[in-house]
Design a protein around this motif. Structure first.
Motif, PDB file in Angstrom:
ATOM      1  N   ILE A  39      35.346  66.724 -27.932  1.00 50.15           N
ATOM      2  CA  ILE A  39      34.108  66.658 -28.711  1.00 50.15           C
ATOM      3  C   ILE A  39      34.117  65.410 -29.602  1.00 50.15           C
ATOM      4  CG2 ILE A  39      32.767  67.775 -30.550  1.00 50.15           C
ATOM      5  CD1 ILE A  39      32.475  69.247 -27.941  1.00 50.15           C
ATOM      6  N   LYS A  40      35.260  65.156 -30.265  1.00 50.57           N
ATOM      7  CA  LYS A  40      35.360  63.982 -31.140  1.00 50.57           C
ATOM      8  C   LYS A  40      35.214  62.684 -30.346  1.00 50.57           C
ATOM      9  CE  LYS A  40      38.162  66.101 -34.732  1.00 50.57           C
ATOM     10  NZ  LYS A  40      39.474  66.141 -35.402  1.00 50.57           N
ATOM     11  N   LEU A  41      35.804  62.638 -29.137  1.00 49.75           N
ATOM     12  CA  LEU A  41      35.682  61.427 -28.317  1.00 49.75           C
ATOM     13  C   LEU A  41      34.223  61.169 -27.935  1.00 49.75           C
ATOM     14  CD1 LEU A  41      38.735  61.640 -25.871  1.00 49.75           C
ATOM     15  CD2 LEU A  41      38.470  60.188 -27.895  1.00 49.75           C
ATOM     16  N   MET A  72      35.243  73.690 -17.913  1.00 49.87           N
ATOM     17  CA  MET A  72      34.273  74.596 -18.533  1.00 49.87           C
ATOM     18  C   MET A  72      33.304  73.856 -19.448  1.00 49.87           C
ATOM     19  SD  MET A  72      34.568  77.427 -17.121  1.00 49.87           S
ATOM     20  CE  MET A  72      33.336  78.239 -18.118  1.00 49.87           C
ATOM     21  N   MET A  73      33.792  72.866 -20.176  1.00 53.96           N
ATOM     22  CA  MET A  73      32.886  72.115 -21.046  1.00 53.96           C
ATOM     23  C   MET A  73      31.868  71.345 -20.215  1.00 53.96           C
ATOM     24  SD  MET A  73      35.469  71.005 -24.113  1.00 53.96           S
ATOM     25  CE  MET A  73      34.254  70.535 -25.334  1.00 53.96           C
ATOM     26  N   ALA A  74      32.317  70.689 -19.150  1.00 52.90           N
ATOM     27  CA  ALA A  74      31.397  69.944 -18.283  1.00 52.90           C
ATOM     28  C   ALA A  74      30.391  70.890 -17.621  1.00 52.90           C
ATOM     29  CB  ALA A  74      32.174  69.157 -17.237  1.00 52.90           C
ATOM     30  N   LYS A  75      30.862  72.055 -17.167  1.00 52.62           N
ATOM     31  CA  LYS A  75      29.971  73.039 -16.554  1.00 52.62           C
ATOM     32  C   LYS A  75      28.902  73.502 -17.552  1.00 52.62           C
ATOM     33  CE  LYS A  75      31.712  76.381 -14.144  1.00 52.62           C
ATOM     34  NZ  LYS A  75      32.291  77.173 -13.068  1.00 52.62           N
ATOM     35  N   THR A  76      29.314  73.753 -18.780  1.00 44.05           N
ATOM     36  CA  THR A  76      28.382  74.210 -19.803  1.00 44.05           C
ATOM     37  C   THR A  76      27.337  73.146 -20.101  1.00 44.05           C
ATOM     38  OG1 THR A  76      30.088  75.617 -20.767  1.00 44.05           O
ATOM     39  CG2 THR A  76      28.197  75.078 -22.176  1.00 44.05           C
ATOM     40  N   TRP A  77      27.788  71.898 -20.266  1.00 47.56           N
ATOM     41  CA  TRP A  77      26.837  70.814 -20.530  1.00 47.56           C
ATOM     42  C   TRP A  77      25.873  70.626 -19.365  1.00 47.56           C
ATOM     43  CZ3 TRP A  77      31.610  67.538 -22.013  1.00 47.56           C
ATOM     44  CH2 TRP A  77      32.012  67.839 -23.327  1.00 47.56           C
TER      45      TRP A  77
END
Length: 182
Positions: A39-41, A72-77
């Motif tokens: 998230i910070k990146l 999971m983060m990429a899927k959610t986005w």
């Protein structure tokens, strides 16, 4: 705009591409803190998730939990924005062609051979890394997507899954604690 993320190793990385190539990239050594650092990146790279047309996630092999975080983060986005999504092997983000290794178990590595087969080995071969040394080796980096864009495994946000190669071995506890019975 394309956003690629890699969290399968202790080095968390993100890169942004446009039609002409790499726009920006950032990475940080962050074992056991992939989600917060990713998230910070993206904030550091000033990524507007609503403007991303395609998300690409490092699907492994690599860290079991780290790989799951990035996928999971990429899927959610992708799901929330309606963007396309795909996955790329961590081996491809280390070495476009040739031998690459990722840690598997204590003193064991998964190795992509020059023929493209993935085998288990007792030694680090080709380029690769050990999980203990942030300066010791070649880590998967999202910016390397430019070399292997044609190898992306396209999927839907629902269907993209990590590529563990060998599933983790999980055993039941030998002694039941807390009075619970199996």
């Amino acid at each position: 705009m394309i956003c690629c993320v890699s969290t399968s190793s202790p080095l968390v990385s993100a890169a942004v591409f446009n039609g002409e190539g790499l726009v920006s990239e950032a990475s940080v050594y962050a074992p056991r803190n992939a989600s917060g650092q990713l998230i910070k990146l993206l904030e550091q790279l000033e990524v507007d998730l609503d403007r991303v047309e395609t998300f690409v996630a490092d699907i492994g092999p690599g860290s079991f939990s780290g790989t799951r975080v990035g996928v999971m983060m990429a899927k959610t986005w992708a799901w929330t924005t309606g963007a396309k999504i795909g996955g790329i092997l961590s081996f491809d983000l280390m070495a476009a062609d040739g031998v690459a290794s990722v840690p598997f178990k204590k003193d064991r590595w998964l190795v992509r051979t020059s023929s493209g087969d993935i085998v288990e080995s007792d030694s680090l071969e080709g380029c690769g890394y050990t999980s203990l040394d942030p300066d010791g080796g070649t880590f998967p980096k999202a910016a390397n997507l430019t070399q292997v864009f044609d190898r992306i495994k396209w999927a839907t946000a629902v269907d993209l899954v990590p590529e563990y190669v060998l599933l983790p071995s999980i055993s039941r506890p030998k002694k039941v604690s807390g009075g619970l019975k199996p």
